[in-house]
Write an enzyme that holds these catalytic residues in place. Structure first.
Site, PDB file in Angstrom:
ATOM      1  N   HIS A 207      -8.160   2.771  -3.565  1.00  0.00           N
ATOM      2  CA  HIS A 207      -9.034   2.865  -2.395  1.00  0.00           C
ATOM      3  C   HIS A 207     -10.097   3.909  -2.750  1.00  0.00           C
ATOM      4  CE1 HIS A 207      -5.849   1.479   0.766  1.00  0.00           C
ATOM      5  NE2 HIS A 207      -5.608   0.931  -0.412  1.00  0.00           N
TER       6      HIS A 207
ATOM      7  N   GLU B 283       0.851  -1.196   0.000  1.00  0.00           N
ATOM      8  CA  GLU B 283       0.000   0.000   0.000  1.00  0.00           C
ATOM      9  C   GLU B 283       0.886   1.245   0.000  1.00  0.00           C
ATOM     10  OE1 GLU B 283      -3.471   0.211   2.647  1.00  0.00           O
ATOM     11  OE2 GLU B 283      -2.645   2.110   3.390  1.00  0.00           O
TER      12      GLU B 283
HETATM   13  C1  FAD Z   1      -6.933  -1.833   4.658  1.00  0.00           C
HETATM   14  C2  FAD Z   1      -7.513  -0.482   4.980  1.00  0.00           C
HETATM   15  C3  FAD Z   1      -7.324   0.580   4.098  1.00  0.00           C
HETATM   16  C4  FAD Z   1      -7.890   1.835   4.372  1.00  0.00           C
HETATM   17  N1  FAD Z   1      -7.679   2.868   3.476  1.00  0.00           N
HETATM   18  C5  FAD Z   1      -8.260   4.063   3.701  1.00  0.00           C
HETATM   19  C6  FAD Z   1      -8.117   5.133   2.753  1.00  0.00           C
HETATM   20  O1  FAD Z   1      -7.456   4.989   1.732  1.00  0.00           O
HETATM   21  N2  FAD Z   1      -8.721   6.331   3.019  1.00  0.00           N
HETATM   22  C7  FAD Z   1      -9.481   6.518   4.158  1.00  0.00           C
HETATM   23  O2  FAD Z   1     -10.017   7.616   4.344  1.00  0.00           O
HETATM   24  N3  FAD Z   1      -9.632   5.521   5.076  1.00  0.00           N
HETATM   25  C8  FAD Z   1      -9.038   4.307   4.869  1.00  0.00           C
HETATM   26  N4  FAD Z   1      -9.207   3.290   5.781  1.00  0.00           N
HETATM   27  C9  FAD Z   1      -9.948   3.561   7.027  1.00  0.00           C
HETATM   28  C10 FAD Z   1     -11.481   3.321   6.908  1.00  0.00           C
HETATM   29  O3  FAD Z   1     -12.027   4.255   6.009  1.00  0.00           O
HETATM   30  C11 FAD Z   1     -12.073   3.485   8.321  1.00  0.00           C
HETATM   31  O4  FAD Z   1     -11.641   2.459   9.162  1.00  0.00           O
HETATM   32  C12 FAD Z   1     -13.576   3.689   8.378  1.00  0.00           C
HETATM   33  O5  FAD Z   1     -13.909   4.207   9.680  1.00  0.00           O
HETATM   34  C13 FAD Z   1     -14.405   2.430   8.183  1.00  0.00           C
HETATM   35  O6  FAD Z   1     -14.404   2.037   6.889  1.00  0.00           O
HETATM   36  P1  FAD Z   1     -15.052   0.600   6.467  1.00  0.00           P
HETATM   37  O7  FAD Z   1     -15.039   0.554   5.010  1.00  0.00           O
HETATM   38  O8  FAD Z   1     -14.435  -0.495   7.231  1.00  0.00           O
HETATM   39  O9  FAD Z   1     -16.559   0.853   7.000  1.00  0.00           O
HETATM   40  P2  FAD Z   1     -17.809  -0.085   7.243  1.00  0.00           P
HETATM   41  O10 FAD Z   1     -17.622  -1.451   6.700  1.00  0.00           O
HETATM   42  O11 FAD Z   1     -18.987   0.689   6.788  1.00  0.00           O
HETATM   43  O12 FAD Z   1     -17.818  -0.203   8.838  1.00  0.00           O
HETATM   44  C14 FAD Z   1     -17.742   0.948   9.670  1.00  0.00           C
HETATM   45  C15 FAD Z   1     -18.426   0.671  11.009  1.00  0.00           C
HETATM   46  O13 FAD Z   1     -19.836   0.525  10.809  1.00  0.00           O
HETATM   47  C16 FAD Z   1     -20.292  -0.757  11.248  1.00  0.00           C
HETATM   48  N5  FAD Z   1     -21.291  -1.194  10.265  1.00  0.00           N
HETATM   49  C17 FAD Z   1     -21.065  -1.685   9.018  1.00  0.00           C
HETATM   50  N6  FAD Z   1     -22.238  -1.928   8.396  1.00  0.00           N
HETATM   51  C18 FAD Z   1     -23.225  -1.568   9.264  1.00  0.00           C
HETATM   52  C19 FAD Z   1     -24.653  -1.560   9.196  1.00  0.00           C
HETATM   53  N7  FAD Z   1     -25.298  -2.011   8.111  1.00  0.00           N
HETATM   54  N8  FAD Z   1     -25.359  -1.102  10.274  1.00  0.00           N
HETATM   55  C20 FAD Z   1     -24.717  -0.649  11.391  1.00  0.00           C
HETATM   56  N9  FAD Z   1     -23.346  -0.636  11.504  1.00  0.00           N
HETATM   57  C21 FAD Z   1     -22.624  -1.092  10.456  1.00  0.00           C
HETATM   58  C22 FAD Z   1     -19.048  -1.635  11.292  1.00  0.00           C
HETATM   59  O14 FAD Z   1     -19.173  -2.682  12.257  1.00  0.00           O
HETATM   60  C23 FAD Z   1     -17.980  -0.616  11.690  1.00  0.00           C
HETATM   61  O15 FAD Z   1     -17.997  -0.402  13.087  1.00  0.00           O
HETATM   62  C24 FAD Z   1      -8.646   2.027   5.565  1.00  0.00           C
HETATM   63  C25 FAD Z   1      -8.817   0.955   6.465  1.00  0.00           C
HETATM   64  C26 FAD Z   1      -8.268  -0.293   6.180  1.00  0.00           C
HETATM   65  C27 FAD Z   1      -8.440  -1.418   7.151  1.00  0.00           C
END
Ligand code: FAD
Length: 295
Positions: free
Chosen positions: A75, A15
């Site tokens: 991303h 990454e």
């Molecule tokens: C490998 C990796 C790369 C990343 N790269 C970036 C990047 O390039 N730019 C950036 O800004 N951030 C990045 N992040 C951070 C990420 O954007 C944050 O962690 C963000 O807060 C959550 O994103 P997610 O896609 O996991 O969210 P989600 O999958 O939507 O989850 C977020 C939260 O909501 C909960 N949730 C999910 N679905 C539901 C539902 N239907 N109802 C109620 N609750 C729910 C989950 O349990 C979790 O607590 C990265 C994280 C990782 C692990």
């Protein structure tokens, strides 16, 4: 070019982050020049807040794909955006032959930030609705749970829901304790999550990184790591040496435990990657050989 998921066994991916604001992309391409020499299966490009940095993600992911012929992963976060904005970016990625997306919600400062999408799962559903199978979609997962989740169980429940919408692979948040990752992975498998889970490893290269990382994602810091940071933290070269050795050992152990892939958070430090790469290469290739012979 093969698509990434045709050759996962165990995968080895990197990454990087794009330059911020209007800074030139030249320095980033210098980093990529070095990284491709380690034969990664793909290089992913983070996506930040704000217009020009977002444009750089698209440009660099396209460059990885088209100049270097390595799978580029863009991303893409959906927080605070509209469907039309997301569609414009996806159109651009498709036109540039970038077929891998890490679909994310993005960090939430305030619930009023949300925009058209509430969770990454809605972004994933939208991509499939609009583009069918044109993109291979990765999603994020959290071995120590997402900070907003009430419990690991609840987080895994939503992860399973997200996976069921057509996710091909998961990339994990960084962690320092392999036992935590492996027992979480078993729990995920027992709940029916079958996608490959790629382990996210971030080498520690400075003492100041630890409090930042803990604040950002709540990763547990094993006593051994605390000890070397306390002992060598006043000398950046020494703490970096120890951090590289620790990450190398972590990867060797994960490969022995049958992990499906290693994703290095490179922080654009090609020299750190070179040193880790030379420490794990024969282990990685031995594992790949075994997996192919078994398959
Ligand atoms: C490998 C990796 C790369 C990343 N790269 C970036 C990047 O390039 N730019 C950036 O800004 N951030 C990045 N992040 C951070 C990420 O954007 C944050 O962690 C963000 O807060 C959550 O994103 P997610 O896609 O996991 O969210 P989600 O999958 O939507 O989850 C977020 C939260 O909501 C909960 N949730 C999910 N679905 C539901 C539902 N239907 N109802 C109620 N609750 C729910 C989950 O349990 C979790 O607590 C990265 C994280 C990782 C692990």
């Amino acid at each position: 070019m093969d698509r990434f998921f045709d050759k996962l066994a165990p995968s080895y991916t990197f990454e990087i982050f794009p330059p911020k604001g209007n800074k030139s992309t030249e320095g980033t391409y210098g980093v990529i020049d070095s990284l491709v020499s380690f034969n990664p299966d793909l290089i992913s490009v983070t996506y930040g807040a704000g217009g020009s940095s977002r444009d750089n993600t698209v440009e660099i992911a396209s460059g990885i794909q088209n100049r270097y012929h390595v799978n580029g992963v863009a991303h893409l976060t959906c927080v605070g955006t509209t469907r039309a904005e997301i569609k414009a970016i996806l159109d651009q990625l498709k036109a540039n032959n970038v077929r891998n997306i890490l679909a994310l919600r993005g960090d939430l400062k305030d619930k009023s930030d949300l925009g058209d999408f509430h969770h990454a799962s809605e972004l994933i559903a939208f991509i499939h609705e609009e583009y069918g199978d044109d993109f291979d979609i990765f999603a994020a997962c959290y071995p120590e749970k997402h900070p907003e989740a009430e419990s690991v169980e609840q987080d895994l429940h939503y992860l399973k829901e997200k996976c069921s919408l057509g996710v091909k692979g998961l990339i994990s948040q960084l962690f320092f304790d392999n036992d935590i990752f492996c027992s979480w992975r078993e729990r995920a498998r027992s709940m029916g999550i079958t996608q490959p889970i790629i382990a996210g490893i971030m080498p520690i290269t400075a003492a100041a990184q630890i409090p930042k990382v803990v604040e950002m994602c709540g990763a547990s810091v094993p006593e051994r790591v605390r000890r070397f940071v306390a002992a060598y933290g006043h000398h950046q070269g020494a703490v970096k040496e120890a951090g590289i050795a620790y990450a190398t050992e972590q990867i060797i152990d994960l490969l022995a435990r049958g992990v499906e892939g290693i994703h290095l958070y490179t922080m654009n430090q090609a020299d750190t990657v070179r040193r880790i790469d030379s420490g794990i290469r024969s282990v990685l290739y031995t594992k790949r050989y075994e997996v192919r012979a078994d398959g």
